[in-house]
Design a protein around this motif. Structure first.
Motif, PDB file in Angstrom:
ATOM      1  N   ARG A 312       0.835  -1.196   0.000  1.00 14.00           N
ATOM      2  CA  ARG A 312       0.000   0.000   0.000  1.00 14.00           C
ATOM      3  C   ARG A 312       0.879   1.259   0.000  1.00 14.00           C
ATOM      4  NH1 ARG A 312      -1.668   0.288   4.788  1.00 14.00           N
ATOM      5  NH2 ARG A 312      -0.573  -1.541   5.600  1.00 14.00           N
ATOM      6  N   VAL A 313       0.503   2.226  -0.834  1.00 12.51           N
ATOM      7  CA  VAL A 313       1.211   3.495  -0.943  1.00 12.51           C
ATOM      8  C   VAL A 313       0.238   4.635  -0.653  1.00 12.51           C
ATOM      9  CG1 VAL A 313       2.413   5.072  -2.516  1.00 12.51           C
ATOM     10  CG2 VAL A 313       2.845   2.604  -2.648  1.00 12.51           C
ATOM     11  N   ARG A 314       0.688   5.610   0.114  1.00 17.88           N
ATOM     12  CA  ARG A 314      -0.115   6.799   0.400  1.00 17.88           C
ATOM     13  C   ARG A 314       0.767   8.040   0.217  1.00 17.88           C
ATOM     14  NH1 ARG A 314      -4.849   7.917   3.500  1.00 17.88           N
ATOM     15  NH2 ARG A 314      -4.893  10.051   4.331  1.00 17.88           N
ATOM     16  N   ILE A 315       0.250   9.042  -0.484  1.00 19.04           N
ATOM     17  CA  ILE A 315       0.988  10.270  -0.771  1.00 19.04           C
ATOM     18  C   ILE A 315       0.100  11.448  -0.403  1.00 19.04           C
ATOM     19  CG2 ILE A 315       2.035  11.690  -2.583  1.00 19.04           C
ATOM     20  CD1 ILE A 315       2.576   9.027  -4.101  1.00 19.04           C
ATOM     21  N   GLU A 316       0.652  12.400   0.380  1.00 19.20           N
ATOM     22  CA  GLU A 316      -0.174  13.494   0.889  1.00 19.20           C
ATOM     23  C   GLU A 316       0.716  14.660   1.307  1.00 19.20           C
ATOM     24  OE1 GLU A 316      -4.137  13.699   3.757  1.00 19.20           O
ATOM     25  OE2 GLU A 316      -2.572  12.238   4.197  1.00 19.20           O
ATOM     26  N   MET A 317       0.168  15.861   1.310  1.00 18.25           N
ATOM     27  CA  MET A 317       0.861  17.041   1.830  1.00 18.25           C
ATOM     28  C   MET A 317      -0.070  17.759   2.787  1.00 18.25           C
ATOM     29  SD  MET A 317       2.613  20.324  -0.118  1.00 18.25           S
ATOM     30  CE  MET A 317       4.031  19.415  -0.748  1.00 18.25           C
ATOM     31  N   LEU A 318       0.460  18.138   3.952  1.00 14.95           N
ATOM     32  CA  LEU A 318      -0.319  18.841   4.967  1.00 14.95           C
ATOM     33  C   LEU A 318       0.107  20.300   5.029  1.00 14.95           C
ATOM     34  CD1 LEU A 318      -0.097  16.209   7.872  1.00 14.95           C
ATOM     35  CD2 LEU A 318      -1.728  16.275   5.964  1.00 14.95           C
ATOM     36  N   ASP A 319      -0.828  21.169   5.412  1.00 13.92           N
ATOM     37  CA  ASP A 319      -0.461  22.573   5.611  1.00 13.92           C
ATOM     38  C   ASP A 319       0.105  22.753   7.022  1.00 13.92           C
ATOM     39  OD1 ASP A 319      -2.643  22.700   7.365  1.00 13.92           O
ATOM     40  OD2 ASP A 319      -3.939  23.719   5.936  1.00 13.92           O
ATOM     41  N   GLN A 320       0.383  23.975   7.388  1.00 13.00           N
ATOM     42  CA  GLN A 320       1.035  24.229   8.675  1.00 13.00           C
ATOM     43  C   GLN A 320       0.150  23.874   9.864  1.00 13.00           C
ATOM     44  OE1 GLN A 320       2.334  28.334   8.436  1.00 13.00           O
ATOM     45  NE2 GLN A 320       4.250  27.763   7.435  1.00 13.00           N
ATOM     46  N   SER A 321      -1.160  23.791   9.645  1.00 12.33           N
ATOM     47  CA  SER A 321      -2.071  23.421  10.729  1.00 12.33           C
ATOM     48  C   SER A 321      -2.326  21.926  10.780  1.00 12.33           C
ATOM     49  CB  SER A 321      -3.402  24.170  10.568  1.00 12.33           C
ATOM     50  OG  SER A 321      -4.096  23.722   9.407  1.00 12.33           O
ATOM     51  N   GLY A 322      -1.702  21.169   9.857  1.00 13.35           N
ATOM     52  CA  GLY A 322      -1.888  19.725   9.823  1.00 13.35           C
ATOM     53  C   GLY A 322      -3.049  19.274   8.965  1.00 13.35           C
ATOM     54  N   GLN A 323      -3.656  20.195   8.223  1.00  8.10           N
ATOM     55  CA  GLN A 323      -4.786  19.877   7.351  1.00  8.10           C
ATOM     56  C   GLN A 323      -4.286  19.413   5.991  1.00  8.10           C
ATOM     57  OE1 GLN A 323      -8.302  20.024   7.626  1.00  8.10           O
ATOM     58  NE2 GLN A 323      -8.261  19.225   5.544  1.00  8.10           N
ATOM     59  N   SER A 324      -4.869  18.338   5.467  1.00  5.76           N
ATOM     60  CA  SER A 324      -4.508  17.866   4.138  1.00  5.76           C
ATOM     61  C   SER A 324      -4.892  18.919   3.104  1.00  5.76           C
ATOM     62  CB  SER A 324      -5.223  16.548   3.830  1.00  5.76           C
ATOM     63  OG  SER A 324      -4.873  16.066   2.550  1.00  5.76           O
ATOM     64  N   ILE A 325      -3.954  19.240   2.214  1.00  3.84           N
ATOM     65  CA  ILE A 325      -4.198  20.282   1.215  1.00  3.84           C
ATOM     66  C   ILE A 325      -4.925  19.740  -0.004  1.00  3.84           C
ATOM     67  CG2 ILE A 325      -3.110  21.996  -0.293  1.00  3.84           C
ATOM     68  CD1 ILE A 325      -0.718  21.990   1.646  1.00  3.84           C
ATOM     69  N   PHE A 326      -4.449  18.615  -0.521  1.00  6.04           N
ATOM     70  CA  PHE A 326      -4.939  18.070  -1.783  1.00  6.04           C
ATOM     71  C   PHE A 326      -5.719  16.770  -1.614  1.00  6.04           C
ATOM     72  CE2 PHE A 326      -0.838  20.192  -2.396  1.00  6.04           C
ATOM     73  CZ  PHE A 326      -1.132  21.131  -3.370  1.00  6.04           C
ATOM     74  N   GLY A 327      -5.898  16.306  -0.371  1.00  6.75           N
ATOM     75  CA  GLY A 327      -6.388  14.960  -0.169  1.00  6.75           C
ATOM     76  C   GLY A 327      -5.252  13.976  -0.387  1.00  6.75           C
ATOM     77  N   ALA A 328      -5.526  12.700  -0.241  1.00  7.13           N
ATOM     78  CA  ALA A 328      -4.476  11.684  -0.293  1.00  7.13           C
ATOM     79  C   ALA A 328      -4.644  10.751  -1.477  1.00  7.13           C
ATOM     80  CB  ALA A 328      -4.455  10.865   0.995  1.00  7.13           C
ATOM     81  N   ILE A 329      -3.527  10.475  -2.146  1.00  9.39           N
ATOM     82  CA  ILE A 329      -3.451   9.360  -3.086  1.00  9.39           C
ATOM     83  C   ILE A 329      -3.177   8.123  -2.233  1.00  9.39           C
ATOM     84  CG2 ILE A 329      -2.198   8.353  -5.023  1.00  9.39           C
ATOM     85  CD1 ILE A 329      -1.339  11.237  -5.755  1.00  9.39           C
ATOM     86  N   ALA A 330      -4.019   7.126  -2.322  1.00  6.30           N
ATOM     87  CA  ALA A 330      -3.854   5.909  -1.515  1.00  6.30           C
ATOM     88  C   ALA A 330      -4.164   4.710  -2.397  1.00  6.30           C
ATOM     89  CB  ALA A 330      -4.766   5.942  -0.293  1.00  6.30           C
ATOM     90  N   GLN A 331      -3.135   3.977  -2.765  1.00  5.26           N
ATOM     91  CA  GLN A 331      -3.284   2.894  -3.739  1.00  5.26           C
ATOM     92  C   GLN A 331      -2.666   1.594  -3.233  1.00  5.26           C
ATOM     93  OE1 GLN A 331      -1.488   5.534  -6.982  1.00  5.26           O
ATOM     94  NE2 GLN A 331      -3.072   4.433  -8.130  1.00  5.26           N
ATOM     95  N   THR A 332      -3.246   0.492  -3.663  1.00  5.28           N
ATOM     96  CA  THR A 332      -2.750  -0.839  -3.360  1.00  5.28           C
ATOM     97  C   THR A 332      -2.349  -1.528  -4.657  1.00  5.28           C
ATOM     98  OG1 THR A 332      -4.209  -1.000  -1.435  1.00  5.28           O
ATOM     99  CG2 THR A 332      -3.312  -3.064  -2.300  1.00  5.28           C
ATOM    100  N   VAL A 333      -1.253  -2.270  -4.622  1.00  5.01           N
ATOM    101  CA  VAL A 333      -0.807  -3.014  -5.803  1.00  5.01           C
ATOM    102  C   VAL A 333      -1.528  -4.354  -5.837  1.00  5.01           C
ATOM    103  CG1 VAL A 333       1.173  -3.991  -7.029  1.00  5.01           C
ATOM    104  CG2 VAL A 333       1.454  -1.901  -5.670  1.00  5.01           C
ATOM    105  N   GLU A 334      -2.118  -4.675  -6.981  1.00  5.10           N
ATOM    106  CA  GLU A 334      -2.845  -5.932  -7.129  1.00  5.10           C
ATOM    107  C   GLU A 334      -2.521  -6.566  -8.472  1.00  5.10           C
ATOM    108  OE1 GLU A 334      -7.020  -5.429  -6.611  1.00  5.10           O
ATOM    109  OE2 GLU A 334      -6.858  -4.742  -4.534  1.00  5.10           O
ATOM    110  N   PRO A 335      -2.725  -7.881  -8.601  1.00  3.15           N
ATOM    111  CA  PRO A 335      -2.529  -8.532  -9.904  1.00  3.15           C
ATOM    112  C   PRO A 335      -3.515  -8.000 -10.931  1.00  3.15           C
ATOM    113  CG  PRO A 335      -2.653 -10.148  -8.130  1.00  3.15           C
ATOM    114  CD  PRO A 335      -3.087  -8.845  -7.551  1.00  3.15           C
ATOM    115  N   TYR A 336      -3.085  -7.923 -12.154  1.00  3.11           N
ATOM    116  CA  TYR A 336      -3.960  -7.468 -13.232  1.00  3.11           C
ATOM    117  C   TYR A 336      -5.175  -8.386 -13.341  1.00  3.11           C
ATOM    118  CZ  TYR A 336      -5.652  -6.332 -17.903  1.00  3.11           C
ATOM    119  OH  TYR A 336      -6.444  -5.975 -18.952  1.00  3.11           O
TER     120      TYR A 336
END
Length: 341
Positions: A312-336
């Motif tokens: 599982r991979v999660r990518i995110e950026m928070l502002d100075q108050s700890g609030q997510s700016i763009f929301g999170a990319i959250a993906q799991t690797v699975e077989p095709y």
């Protein structure tokens, strides 16, 4: 303002404005049906979108609860996706990993490749791969979206064409890259679909974190729930977005809705050398390949495996108050062939 594209079953989704805290949204169809339509007519549509967003943010419009899993990438498909390598520290490390020399010109002339833009992953969509041994890797990046950009634009003038900022996971298949590049014709099979953050943000809302061409802030990547890296996207960026846009537009116009990526965000160590792991007091890494290269340099061999099924991979950026700016990319690797979301 903040914009998202909701999955309504159509190919290009439904444009929505999103509250600053990412808690609520409301459809923007009264102004523009899709984000591409809004970008095609930005001068005429921006004010209407902004007014709708302000009403939502102030509570004049109640809106609906935002489920980030119901979001597509802000542009589910784009006329153009061009990814740069603005962090030359990353370029130097991954080239060393595959035994390739880095020309000095890489420090003065940006690298950009033309990515596949016909269909992007949704931010919560599974990464489907037919073979674990392709060397599946994530790459955490910042990306911008432009309006119409004239050919030959200067880096300074290019800044005024940046309409939106978002995050990206530019998935790479590391074990396919060397043979493909050896042909001398660039990436193709080694670059499957990219995913973008649930929400795209206008630069004005980023305030002091945005200098007009560069976003500062810790870009946080998690692997199987553990923090893998949090380099500062504003540090060690050799080429800013104005320079990347100008490079891309040297011989062509860029159409509204063009997406340009920063390349993998990468910080050098305090001594000017490769960045260190979080455990050793560094900022960590925005991809596995960089971690493996540092391990090779320091320990003689890589030990961090590339992604396997179930990771599982999660990518995110928070502002100075700890609030997510763009929301999170959250993906799991699975077989095709497994379910897509």
């Amino acid at each position: 303002m903040k914009l998202a594209t909701m999955n309504d079953g159509s190919r290009d989704g439904m444009l929505a404005v999103v509250s600053t805290d990412l808690e609520r949204y409301t459809p923007a169809g009264s102004v523009a049906a899709t984000l591409q339509q809004a970008l095609d007519h930005w001068a005429a549509r921006e004010a209407g979108l902004r007014a709708l967003w302000q009403e939502l943010d102030l509570g004049v419009i109640e809106g609906e609860p935002l489920d980030q899993a119901a979001c597509l990438s802000p542009l589910p498909r784009a006329y153009q996706w061009a990814d740069g390598s603005a962090y030359v520290n990353h370029v130097a490390l991954v080239r060393r990993a595959r035994g390739a020399q880095m020309p000095e010109s890489f420090w003065t002339d940006p690298l950009i490749y033309q990515g596949g833009s016909g269909a992007f992953y949704a931010p919560r969509e599974t990464i489907q791969m037919a073979d674990e041994d392709w060397g599946i890797d994530f790459e955490a990046e910042v990306a911008i979206v432009t309006d119409d950009v004239p050919m030959g634009v200067s880096p300074e003038a290019a800044r005024s064409h940046i309409r939106l900022v978002m995050l990206a996971n530019d998935v790479s298949l590391r074990n396919l890259i060397p043979a493909e590049l050896a042909k001398g014709f660039g990436f193709f099979q080694s670059k499957p679909p990219t995913a973008f953050s649930p929400v795209a943000v206008t630069p004005d809302l980023l305030r002091q974190a945005w200098d007009g061409a560069k976003l500062s802030g810790r870009l946080r990547s998690f692997l199987n729930g553990d923090l893998f890296g949090e380099p500062d996207a504003g540090a060690d960026m050799t080429f800013d977005f104005g320079q990347l846009i100008a490079h891309a537009a040297r011989t062509r116009r860029l159409g509204a809705g063009t997406i340009i990526g920063s390349g993998t965000v990468s910080n050098r160590g305090a001594d000017g050398g490769p960045g260190r792991t979080l455990a050793r007091g560094g900022a960590g890494y925005s991809c596995i390949a960089e971690a493996r290269m540092v391990e090779t340099l320091e320990e003689g061999a890589p030990r961090t495996p590339f992604l396997r099924y179930g990771d599982r991979v999660r990518i995110e950026m928070l502002d100075q108050s700890g609030q997510s700016i763009f929301g999170a990319i959250a993906q799991t690797v699975e077989p095709y062939g497994t379910s897509r979301q």
